[in-house]
Enzyme design. Structure first.
Site, PDB file in Angstrom:
ATOM      1  N   HIS A  36      -9.432   0.316   5.036  1.00 41.57           N
ATOM      2  CA  HIS A  36      -8.158   0.602   5.715  1.00 41.57           C
ATOM      3  C   HIS A  36      -8.434   1.501   6.914  1.00 41.57           C
ATOM      4  O   HIS A  36      -9.302   2.379   6.856  1.00 41.57           O
ATOM      5  CB  HIS A  36      -7.195   1.276   4.734  1.00 41.57           C
ATOM      6  CG  HIS A  36      -5.797   1.352   5.270  1.00 41.57           C
ATOM      7  ND1 HIS A  36      -5.413   2.303   6.182  1.00 41.57           N
ATOM      8  CD2 HIS A  36      -4.707   0.574   5.051  1.00 41.57           C
ATOM      9  CE1 HIS A  36      -4.138   2.107   6.485  1.00 41.57           C
ATOM     10  NE2 HIS A  36      -3.684   1.065   5.815  1.00 41.57           N
ATOM     11  N   GLU A  83      -5.046  -5.697  10.489  1.00 42.19           N
ATOM     12  CA  GLU A  83      -4.077  -4.629  10.691  1.00 42.19           C
ATOM     13  C   GLU A  83      -4.376  -3.911  12.012  1.00 42.19           C
ATOM     14  O   GLU A  83      -5.228  -3.010  12.052  1.00 42.19           O
ATOM     15  CB  GLU A  83      -4.157  -3.615   9.550  1.00 42.19           C
ATOM     16  CG  GLU A  83      -3.846  -4.191   8.188  1.00 42.19           C
ATOM     17  CD  GLU A  83      -3.298  -3.132   7.252  1.00 42.19           C
ATOM     18  OE1 GLU A  83      -2.195  -3.320   6.744  1.00 42.19           O
ATOM     19  OE2 GLU A  83      -3.953  -2.090   7.056  1.00 42.19           O
ATOM     20  N   ASN A 142       0.857  -1.183   0.000  1.00 40.11           N
ATOM     21  CA  ASN A 142       0.000   0.000   0.000  1.00 40.11           C
ATOM     22  C   ASN A 142       0.897   1.238   0.000  1.00 40.11           C
ATOM     23  O   ASN A 142       1.516   1.554   1.007  1.00 40.11           O
ATOM     24  CB  ASN A 142      -0.885  -0.036   1.259  1.00 40.11           C
ATOM     25  CG  ASN A 142      -1.721   1.220   1.424  1.00 40.11           C
ATOM     26  OD1 ASN A 142      -1.819   2.041   0.504  1.00 40.11           O
ATOM     27  ND2 ASN A 142      -2.322   1.375   2.596  1.00 40.11           N
ATOM     28  N   GLY A 192       2.380   1.923  10.718  1.00 38.61           N
ATOM     29  CA  GLY A 192       3.257   3.088  10.581  1.00 38.61           C
ATOM     30  C   GLY A 192       3.935   3.497  11.875  1.00 38.61           C
ATOM     31  O   GLY A 192       4.494   4.585  11.976  1.00 38.61           O
ATOM     32  N   SER A 207       3.574  -2.480  10.212  1.00 35.42           N
ATOM     33  CA  SER A 207       5.027  -2.407  10.385  1.00 35.42           C
ATOM     34  C   SER A 207       5.753  -3.700   9.997  1.00 35.42           C
ATOM     35  O   SER A 207       6.753  -4.077  10.619  1.00 35.42           O
ATOM     36  CB  SER A 207       5.384  -2.006  11.821  1.00 35.42           C
ATOM     37  OG  SER A 207       4.897  -0.699  12.096  1.00 35.42           O
ATOM     38  N   LYS A 243       0.003   4.218  -0.126  1.00 35.50           N
ATOM     39  CA  LYS A 243      -0.669   5.375   0.496  1.00 35.50           C
ATOM     40  C   LYS A 243      -0.472   6.610  -0.399  1.00 35.50           C
ATOM     41  O   LYS A 243      -0.433   6.492  -1.612  1.00 35.50           O
ATOM     42  CB  LYS A 243      -0.165   5.601   1.910  1.00 35.50           C
ATOM     43  CG  LYS A 243      -0.191   4.335   2.755  1.00 35.50           C
ATOM     44  CD  LYS A 243      -0.065   4.614   4.201  1.00 35.50           C
ATOM     45  CE  LYS A 243       0.096   3.308   4.946  1.00 35.50           C
ATOM     46  NZ  LYS A 243      -0.019   3.436   6.371  1.00 35.50           N
ATOM     47  N   GLU A 267      -7.005   3.984   8.028  1.00 31.83           N
ATOM     48  CA  GLU A 267      -6.903   5.435   7.762  1.00 31.83           C
ATOM     49  C   GLU A 267      -8.187   5.956   7.123  1.00 31.83           C
ATOM     50  O   GLU A 267      -8.599   7.088   7.360  1.00 31.83           O
ATOM     51  CB  GLU A 267      -5.665   5.716   6.892  1.00 31.83           C
ATOM     52  CG  GLU A 267      -4.390   5.574   7.713  1.00 31.83           C
ATOM     53  CD  GLU A 267      -3.161   5.175   6.925  1.00 31.83           C
ATOM     54  OE1 GLU A 267      -3.152   5.300   5.689  1.00 31.83           O
ATOM     55  OE2 GLU A 267      -2.187   4.710   7.566  1.00 31.83           O
TER      56      GLU A 267
END
Ligand code: PEP
Length: 255
Positions: A96, A166, A10, A172, A212, A12, A98
């Site tokens: 996701h 996730e 991904n 991140g 990560s 992003k 985010e």
């Protein structure tokens, strides 16, 4: 037959055309076609078509990071499943964290996206994961169960869905779930899928770990029996790191 490992990257909101080409060419040239692993790269929307061209005819597939559920209309800024298909996408990420957290996407919204993307023939990578607060309050399993139920209608064709676990606190942050923590949630997801969709579906669905993942921790995570691959953020922006994770998946999951 066992589940074929799957590693997705991904990007992003990173890269413009020149850097993207360099990264994709590094990946394409370093990818060993004998590795028995499915690979997808999910660039930002303006790069979907040119990146698809870069990997045309190779085993590397392109995916989008988001999609809207309507086919067309007055939805400024949105992209339909058909547009993604025509831009060369095989996959799309839905849910996701985010998107859930920053853009307020709800379970009801995500369910429509999953169904619309599948109807158009896209493969969906559906993300679930708990926040740190939820984990610390022993709510992980409850949250995952809710997110699965919200996003995946019992009538969908699950053979074109991959689930990505996730944990939000690991995305991140450089802080990964331990292999035991990942395995526990992955096993729960598989069991839950079995209860709703049936044992065959549970045995076949691929469940990726994301949060990560990097070359140094990939082997431990990918060695877990219910971890079928990885959804990779930061480390997929460096071709050699992403290739290292892909080769680890190929080796670990098929040995
Ligand atoms: C992600 O964004 O899906 C992700 C897992 O990011 P990172 O690998 O950087 O934690």
């Amino acid at each position: 037959m066992g589940r074929r490992p799957f590693v997705a990257g991904n990007w992003k909101m990173h890269n413009t055309l020149a850097g993207a080409r360099e990264l994709m060419r590094g990946l394409r040239d370093g990818f060993d076609t004998s590795w028995p692993v499915d690979v997808a790269v999910c660039p930002p929307n303006p790069l979907l078509y040119p990146m698809g061209k870069e990997v045309d005819g190779t085993a590397i597939k392109v995916g989008a990071q988001n999609v809207h559920f309507e086919a067309q209309g007055a939805f400024t800024g949105e992209i339909s499943p058909e547009m993604l298909k025509h831009a060369g996408c095989t996959y799309v990420i839905v849910g996701h964290s985010e998107r859930r957290q920053i853009f307020g996407e709800t379970g009801q919204f995500l369910r429509k996206k999953v169904s619309a993307a599948l109807k158009e023939g896209l493969e969906v990578i559906y993300c679930v994961g708990e926040t740190l607060n939820e984990r610390e309050n022993n709510a992980t399993i409850r949250v995952i169960e809710r997110q699965l139920g919200e996003g995946l209608e019992a009538s969908i064709d699950l053979s074109r869905v991959t689930i990505a676990y996730e944990p939000v606190w690991a995305i991140g942050t450089g802080r990964q779930a331990t292999p035991d923590q990942a395995q526990e949630v992955h096993a729960f997801i598989r069991e839950k899928i079995g209860g709703v969709f049936g044992p065959r579906e549970a045995g076949e669905i691929r469940i990726l770990y994301g949060g990560s993942v990097k070359p140094s921790n990939a082997e431990g995570l990918l060695s877990c029996p219910d971890v079928d691959g990885a959804l990779v953020g930061g480390a997929c922006l460096v071709a050699d790191d992403f290739l290292s994770i892909i080769s680890t998946a190929a080796r670990t999951k098929t040995s």
